[in-house]
Each structure stands twice: as C-alpha cells, then as structure tokens.
Enzyme design. Structure first.
Site, PDB file in Angstrom:
ATOM      1  N   ASP A 709       0.589  -1.116  -0.014  1.00 24.56           N
ATOM      2  CA  ASP A 709       0.026   0.106  -0.128  1.00 24.56           C
ATOM      3  C   ASP A 709       0.831   1.245   0.040  1.00 24.56           C
ATOM      4  OD1 ASP A 709      -2.644   0.918   0.484  1.00 24.56           O
ATOM      5  OD2 ASP A 709      -2.062   1.944   1.898  1.00 24.56           O
ATOM      6  N   GLU A 738       1.507  -0.688  -5.064  1.00 29.59           N
ATOM      7  CA  GLU A 738      -0.033   0.219  -5.464  1.00 29.59           C
ATOM      8  C   GLU A 738       0.455   1.641  -5.412  1.00 29.59           C
ATOM      9  OE1 GLU A 738      -3.532   2.413  -3.643  1.00 29.59           O
ATOM     10  OE2 GLU A 738      -1.658   2.070  -2.705  1.00 29.59           O
TER      11      GLU A 738
END
Length: 981
Positions: A709, A738
């Site tokens: 993330d 990401e």
C-alpha cells in the site's frame, strides 16, 4: 503420453487371430514397438475380444490403437473402445467428417482419457483435405513419405504445411496397399528408414514381422535414442539437387539428424559431408554416423560413400552450453585487451538496475564487439543464476556491422548476472589467412606447421571426447601430401572440433556485468481477485470468517482466477475508528477501516479476531492452495493509534510540539485513524528490520505475494533493501506496488525490485490515450522492467467512466484489462457491475472499507460468464501471456480499438476488436495485419470467436464488423492461419 508412437499394424485381423496375437505381444514389445493397431473399424467391434487384447497388451507394456469411422457413431465407438481398454484412435478417411464434429469426439475422449492419441488418415487427398482437419484435435496425421522418390520437393512442402495441424505419422507400407514393382528387401529397408527418420511416428505392417526383425528392432532403437526423430521440427534440404544424393537436416529442440539418401539404386555415390556440415548452423558441431551397422568413429569420414539406394543417418550434436564453476567471472588477462565490447543490451540505467524476465523465457543479448587488425574474434554469453554453482556459457554470433547476439534459456528464478565475453580466435584467424593464401597458390608448409601447433595446444586444453577427437585430427594428416593435408586442416570438421576447446587467453568481459531478475510465471501472467474477507458472508452485522471465505473459493476458481488478494486481515484500531462512508465517528458495532492496523489484539503479525485465528487463516491458505490458487496479502506500513508499536517503540512515530501524535495526512485529507512510522528517526534500522520481519513472518505462513500500500510515500532505499533481503532466501516471493503517483516514481519502484505495479489504465478511456499509453508500456524501455497489473476498479476508485456505463461498460473494461495486459485484477463486486458512487467523487458509496457488507453473488446483470470465458482464453493462449507482443491495428471508427497478440512463432494468434462506447452500436472497418500473421495479402484464415463460439473464414485484410455493447461489445478471435509452421 507417447506423442511419437512406434506402431505395429495387426490388420488384417480376424477374431480367431486375437489369441495368437496376444501371445506374441511380448516379442513385439521387445522389438521396440510401443503400440499395436487395429486399422479397420470392424476389427474392434467385438468388445469382448478387444478387451482381451488390450489386457494382454497392457501386460506387455503396449498401447492399443483402434480405427474409428467418420460417421455419427464415432463418439459412441470411441466411448465403447475406451471402456474396453483401448488407448488411442485412428480416424480413417478423416476428411469425410467436419473438423468441428471430430473436435467433439476428441474433446470427449480426452476428458475420459487425457492421455489418448488421435491419428488421422487422409491418404490420396490433397492439401485442402489436410487443412480441413485443422482444429479437429488430432495429434498425428499420416503422411505420404511411402510414395516419395527422394528428389521431388512436394514431400517437404507437405510436411511444412501439416506441421501446424498435427505431428506426422509415416509408414513404409500398410495392409492392402499394392506391392511396388520390383519391390525387394533393399526397397523395403529404404522405405522403412525414410518413414522412421522423416516422420515423428511410425507404422509398420505386421506382414513385415519375420522378414528382418533385426532391422525393425534397430530402427525402433534409433527412434527411441534420437529425440529429434520424435519431434515435429524443421526439416531443411541442404543439397543443391545437382547430385543423386539428397541431404535433409531434421532439427529437434536439442539435437539434429542429417538424413542422406542415395536416390541412385544402381550405383554408389560420394557425399561431401564436410561441405554439408559447413551449411549447418551452430557451434562446435560434431557428426556421428549412427546408421545401423556403421563403424563408430570420433571423426566422421568425408567424402562419405553411399551404397546404391542406401540411407545414412548422421547424428548432429552442437556445443549448446559450457560451464565455468566459479562464483566470479575469470580474471582478466594481465596485458591490455585488444577486444572492445560496448553497447550491450538489455541494460537498465547503465547496468545499475536489473531487467526483468520470467523463468522459461530466453534472454537475448546483443553487443558491439570488435578488435583492431584482421584477426578473427569469438564471443560468448555468460549467465549465473541465483543458487547456481556455475556460469552457463553459450556462443554468440555476428549479426551485422560488428553487432553480435546470443540467446540463453532462463531455467531458474532469482537474481542473476550475465556478461558478454569476447576473445581473439587464433585458429579461426589462421584458417582465414591460410584459406586466402591457398586460393592464391602460395606455398603453405610453414602455415600447416603453425596450424598443427594450434591443434596440439588445443589437445593439451581438451578433455574427454574432445581430446580424443583432436588427437585423431593430429593423426589423420600424417600420411597425406601437402594439398590434402591443407584441405583437411582447413575443413569444417576440424574447425568445429577446435571450436569446442577455444583458446581464450585474452578473454575480456563487458563492464559492468549485466543484471537480471528472473521471476516465476505468476509475476508476468495472473488473474487476481481482490477480496474483503469480512464481506464474504451472509450476516450484515458481523465479519465473515475465514471458513466463509473458503466457501467462496470454488466459485472464484471456476471464474478462472489465479490469485486471491486479501486487504489487511490484522486487528483494527479502536481509537479514532472510522465509521460508515468514512465518517469520523464510528457507531457501535461498526468495524472500521482494515487499513487502520493494530489494537490490543496485536499488530501486523496478528489476525483480526473477528475473522478468526491464525490456525483458521492457515486452514484458508491450505484450502486456497487446494484449489490451485495462491494468496496475495496487503502490506500497509501504517498503524492505528493503539497499535502495540506506539507503546513498544514510541520513538518510531512523530509527535507535534504539543506532544500529540501526528496523524497521517494528505492535505486536505486527514486520516485520524492512522499514524505513519517515521523513517527518519534515529532507530531507523530497527524499524526496517521490524517491517522486514513482518513480511518474513507471513512468508513462513505460505504467503508468496504482497500488495504494498502506497510504497511511494516510504523511502525507495527501504523497499530496495527489504525486497532484496526477502528474495535472497525466497526468490519466488512477488511484490505489487500500489503507487498511483508520478510516472518517474512508479518506474523507480519497478526498477528497485517490485515485481508488478499499478498503472494509469484505470483512467485511460479514449482510443488515442489507450494506444499511446500501451505503446509506451510495451514498446519502450519500460517493457524491460515494468509489469502493469490492470485493475478497472479498486476499493478506493470507481472511475467516472463506469459510474454511468452500465453492464456494457464493465464488460468493455474487463476485455481491455484482461487482454491488453497478461496480469490484471478485479475487485470483488466488479462481477456484479457495482457502480453506486459517492456523488461528485470517484468513490463507492457505502464502501465496504468502513462497514460490513453482504453481496448477492448471483444478482441479475452479473458478468461472471464473461469473466470465466476470458480467463479461460487467457489460460489457454500463449499469446495472451505475453505483454510486449501487443500491436494496435487500423480500425476506422474512433471508438473502436483493434489489436493483436501473436507469439513469436505465430502458432498462437489472438485479435481483438472492442468498442469503447457502452451506449451505441458501432460499425467499423478493420484491417487484419496479414504480414504480422505471416500470411500473403490475399490469404484465407479461420477464426473462432470467444464470445459466440462462431467459426468463420476470412479472406484478405479489410473487413467490416458490427459491435453492439449490449450483446457483443468485443470480438475476440483465436486465429488459426493456414500453413503456419
């Protein structure tokens, strides 16, 4: 499965003969046959007798092939024969039934018996009948070698044409064929040799038993010994057609056989074997006469004499690889090198970062290599993979203008080093010089002494067969006069023997050494399914359990996914917990965001108690693996305010001047339920190690993929260190970045080790921007290291384009994501076309990020069938597993994309036309790329449509198609062009 069977045809067969044949089966197996065949459908109608034969055959280690007629009863006949123990099938006069009807038979048989073979007989028919069987599912096709005179060109043309349909099955004779005029033992032996050596499979009639069983056993032994005789590879004619001797090189993946046929049945003929060897591509070529009865020799004779009508087999082996057992490359010579190596490709930022490949691929390297003067040089490509004990070395060859190239297979995962090495080749230099002097009529006495000295030095370097072969080279010319001695020492045989033991005294390498990361296939090609575990149940008041998640796995697998991706499954913080739709206050019972990691129940190495226990997580992983899928876990480097680290390591977090904790912010957004770790605090090494230990904990629990993330908000150096540390012991672990951020940061993260990356695909909607973006990804340097994972939506992003497109828009974006990129993902509920937005934002209303959710996975309007169909094609299509083979083609309409993916060998070709307009029917011209497909401008070719199943023939390049977003938004064509080898 035996893909190149050696078959004895028992026909003609009468029921009363079965007992006798059953007793002879062990002796048939001893002759090297793998299969016995009943060549007429009527011979297999007595299922009881057939069962007795198949039982006896299995006991003897033989398979049984039975004939099938081309009629409506074929499926039943195959079913009954399988039940009686038959293994394989021969479709007689196969051209009399449509390929689609045969396909139904072959598919059903392969479901019942995955290892069964289907052969097709179309004797006496033309090329059209061969082509009509394309796509029927046949493994073997009887060829016409029995009638070839050894000279006419039609046979090799037929082999090339049928190779893409099925492997060849040759025969010297068949039951019922007329006897050839003057047919004697020599003619039968010649036909047997040609059928065996120029076909993959072989059929011999039982009438030949007892005539020359020694020859049958020997040819079967050769078939088993020489892999290329069982492989439907390239056949190249090497002779010029000016002498009675025909020379055909039959290539296999790792070896080759030179088939020499004297078409003169009245007189012996000489063969210049050395000239033929010079026409064969490769390095360190060794030629061994393996003809039955030939005397073994380390140095093949040339000229070679072929007796009248004889067939000789010369086994060709090449020096594919050498090994150098050391950690580092050989030391450079003390004297300055005269060889220059520059402009090596592939390379990334001057060699600072590794390029990326997948295991099983071939690494292709090029470099400019030259030296001063006129001496010849040689070059090799060196590769040392992670965990290997030696460098593998393959030859490089000149391309043009001092550009050299080499290829080497990547056979293991991990980080690897490669290097171009080059050296002066003293023997090649001597050979070049002496050849010119000889042509000019110059005396060569001293030059021949120099050549002999070079060979003597090679003998001292060589070992094993190479040493013995070169010693034979030294002995051979002792009795020859000077012209003959010169001819021998300058021969291709001697040059190839010397190439096997090169003098590399001035070996030098590129600087710096090249770097490559070799990943497993899942890094390049996979279908991801993103799942909120807590939303997989049926109770909207609580989180689903891991057991309830496992109950969904059969459906997810049935849709064709490879990876199930979990958002964080760790304990969720209670301080400042977010409520429904990201409200700053959570109502009682609301679960909060799973990205607010950590509570009194634990941190990043703990499981949210609402989901279950660690043991229950392990049970889920075990169930997932049982379905042939794997788990990707979200790794979010952030903490809830009540994460244990805030009390255990308070110095890892920033505080404001008033002593309060600094919450995460991306102004004007503020994330009160999250605090970020401080990578700049004094104990940064302790923080790095703790985060590394989290990843290693989950790796030990069987997690091999991590979706990271927001990695772009953490130090790049940290990720480079962490990924390298994990992959040093577990090179099969993959990392997905990401990072929806600036392009240069996204590329940098890919360079330093992330296996895959999110992309801008989510926001590329119109034709021009899609083409430009995909060309950038596939045709620029990015293709060497950046693997985009295309997600049409994410839990955070509901693009404007899908908020109003309805079901057609979801199918369109599915087609684009799944066919443009070999790796793509869908966020759960995409299959339901979920599109309710927060007004004015690209976000989902009532997002499951902040609440429990129960989905009706079968609600009307879902697109599960479309997902399943596309994933099936992705699984079956080698072309869709690649990325840099994407090419866009002309489509007249501004809202239609037309593109292709074609494998380098053209064996798999997929062409896709898709509308970008989810509201209107569009009519457009498209232009098929016939040149890219390997076809002439007026060619005909057959396609199968993925969505409709329609098979269609097309002719030429320009066609008009209609795309209806409601019923047919995309035309996905699997192409089967005629005549592709």
């Amino acid at each position: 499965m035996q893909t190149a069977p050696r078959i004895l045809a028992l026909s003609p067969l009468h029921p009363e003969d079965l007992a006798g044949w059953s007793a002879r089966l062990p002796s048939i197996a001893a002759l090297g046959f793998t299969t016995v065949a009943l060549m007429a459908p009527a011979e297999a109608q007595d299922r009881g007798a057939l069962a007795l034969l198949t039982a006896a055959a299995k006991q003897a280690g033989l398979r049984v092939m039975v004939a099938v007629a081309p009629d409506a009863a074929a499926l039943v006949a195959v079913h009954d024969a399988l039940a009686a123990g038959a293994d394989d099938f021969l479709a007689v006069t196969a051209q009399r039934m449509a390929a689609s009807d045969w396909r139904a038979v072959t598919d059903a048989a392969h479901v019942a018996a995955p290892g069964c073979l289907f052969a097709a007989e179309t004797l006496g028919r033309d090329a059209h009948d061969f082509s009509s069987l394309r796509g029927a599912g046949f493994d073997l096709l009887l060829n016409s070698v029995r009638w070839w005179d050894g000279r006419a060109g039609w046979f090799l043309e037929q082999q090339a044409e049928t190779r893409s349909i099925a492997a060849s099955l040759g025969f010297p004779d068949l039951p019922g064929l007329p006897v050839e005029p003057g047919d004697g033992a020599a003619g039968r032996q010649r036909r047997l040799m040609l059928a065996a050596t120029l076909s993959s499979g072989l059929i011999v009639p039982s009438a030949w038993l007892g005539q020359n069983d020694v020859a049958l056993a020997e040819i079967n032994r050769l078939k088993a010994l020489l892999p290329c005789l069982n492989h439907e590879g390239r056949m190249v004619r090497l002779d010029a057609g000016t002498t009675p001797v025909t020379a055909i090189l039959r290539e296999g993946p790792d070896d080759a056989v030179l088939v020499l046929l004297n078409t003169d049945t009245a007189a012996a003929q000489p063969v210049d074997l050395d000239a033929l060897l010079g026409a064969i591509e490769g390095d360190g070529i060794d030629a061994e006469d393996v003809t039955p009865g030939a005397a073994p020799s380390l140095l093949a004779a040339s000229p070679l004499t072929l007796e009248a009508g004889a067939v000789r087999l010369i086994r060709i082996s090449r020096l594919h690889e050498r090994l150098f057992s050391a950690e580092e490359l050989p030391a450079r010579p003390e004297r300055p090198t005269r060889v220059v190596i520059e402009r090596v490709t592939p390379e990334l930022d001057g060699g600072r970062f590794p390029v990326k490949r997948v295991v099983g691929e071939t690494l292709e390297v090029q470099a400019d290599i030259f030296r001063d003067g006129h001496d010849k040089i040689a070059a090799g490509l060196w590769l040392r993979c992670q965990g290997a004990e030696a460098w593998r070395i393959v030859p490089m060859h000149p391309i043009d203008n001092d550009r050299w190239g080499g290829r080497i297979a990547l056979d293991r995962i991990g980080d690897a080093r490669f290097a171009v090495g080059a050296w002066t080749d003293p023997f090649a230099s001597w050979r070049d010089e002496v050849t010119k002097k000889r042509a000019a009529g110059r005396p060569l006495a001293l030059e021949l002494i120099e050549g002999r000295e070079l060979i003597e030095a090679a003998v001292a370097r060589a070992t094993g067969d190479d040493k013995d072969r070169l010693a034979a080279v030294l002995d051979h010319p002792l009795t020859l006069d000077e012209p003959a001695r010169a001819g021998f020492l300058l021969s291709n045989r001697v040059a190839q023997a010397m190439a096997r033991v090169p003098d590399q005294s001035d070996l030098t390498f590129q600087e710096p050494v090249g770097r490559i990361t070799v990943d497993r296939e899942g890094a390049r090609c996979a279908a991801w399914y993103e799942m909120f575990p807590r939303s997989q149940g049926t109770d909207p008041t609580r989180a689903a359990s891991f057991a309830e998640c496992a109950a969904r796995l059969p459906e997810i697998k049935a849709m064709g996914f490879d990876v199930v991706y979990f958002v964080p499954v760790h304990p969720i913080g209670t301080i400042n917990r977010k409520g429904r739709n990201n409200s700053t206050t959570a109502a009682p019972g609301e679960p909060g965001s799973p990205y607010a990691i950590g509570s009194a129940a634990g941190g990043h190495d703990a499981i949210d108690p609402d989901l279950g226990t660690l043991d229950e997580f392990r049970n889920f992983v075990h169930a997932l693996h049982g379905h042939g899928m794997e788990l990707a876990m979200d790794f979010a480097v952030q903490c809830a305010p009540d994460h244990p680290w805030l009390t255990e390591h308070p110095g890892w977090f920033k505080r404001r001047p008033d002593g309060t904790i600094k919450f995460a912010e991306n102004p004007p957004k503020r994330y009160e339920d999250i605090v970020n770790v401080d990578f700049d605090q004094p104990d940064w090494q302790g923080l790095w190690q703790a985060l590394r230990d989290v990843v290693r904990f989950w790796v030990d629990e069987g997690v091999k993929i991590f979706r990271v993330d927001n990695p772009h908000t953490k130090p790049v150096a940290f990720w480079q260190w962490l990924i390298a540390d994990i992959r040093s012991t577990d090179p099969d672990v993959l990392f997905l970045a990401e990072a929806f951020t600036r392009p240069k940061m996204m590329r940098r993260l890919a360079k330093i080790g992330f296996s895959q990356s999110y992309s801008y695909f989510t926001w590329r909607n119109d034709k021009r921007e899609i083409i430009d973006y995909l060309n950038e990804l596939t045709q620029s340097e990015s293709a060497q290291y950046y693997r985009p994972n295309f997600f049409p939506t994410t839990p955070d992003i509901l693009p404007w384009s899908l908020q109003t497109s309805g079901r057609p828009g979801f199918v369109i974006r599915l087609v684009l994501a799944a066919t443009l990129s070999p790796v793509y993902g869908l966020y759960n509920s995409y299959e339901l076309c979920e599109a309710e937005p927060v007004p004015g934002k690209e976000e989902f209303l009532n997002s499951e990020k902040y609440q429990y959710k129960v989905w009706d996975w079968d609600r009307p309007g879902h697109i599960k069938a479309e997902i399943t169909a596309i994933n099936r094609l992705r699984r079956d299509s080698p072309a869709l597993k690649l990325f840099d083979n994407l090419r866009f083609h002309e489509a007249g309409h501004g809202d239609v994309l037309f593109y292709s993916k074609i494998t380098p060998d053209r064996r798999d070709q997929v062409l896709i036309a898709v509308t970008l307009d989810p509201k209107h029917v569009v009519r457009t011209e498209i232009v098929f790329p016939l040149d890219l497909m390997g076809l002439p401008w007026d060619a005909s070719f057959e396609t199968e449509d993925l969505f409709t199943g329609e098979r269609r023939w097309w002719k030429g390049a320009l066609h008009v198609v209609l795309l209806d977003p409601e019923t047919y938004p995309a035309m996905i064509l699997r192409v089967r062009p005629v005549g592709v080898a």
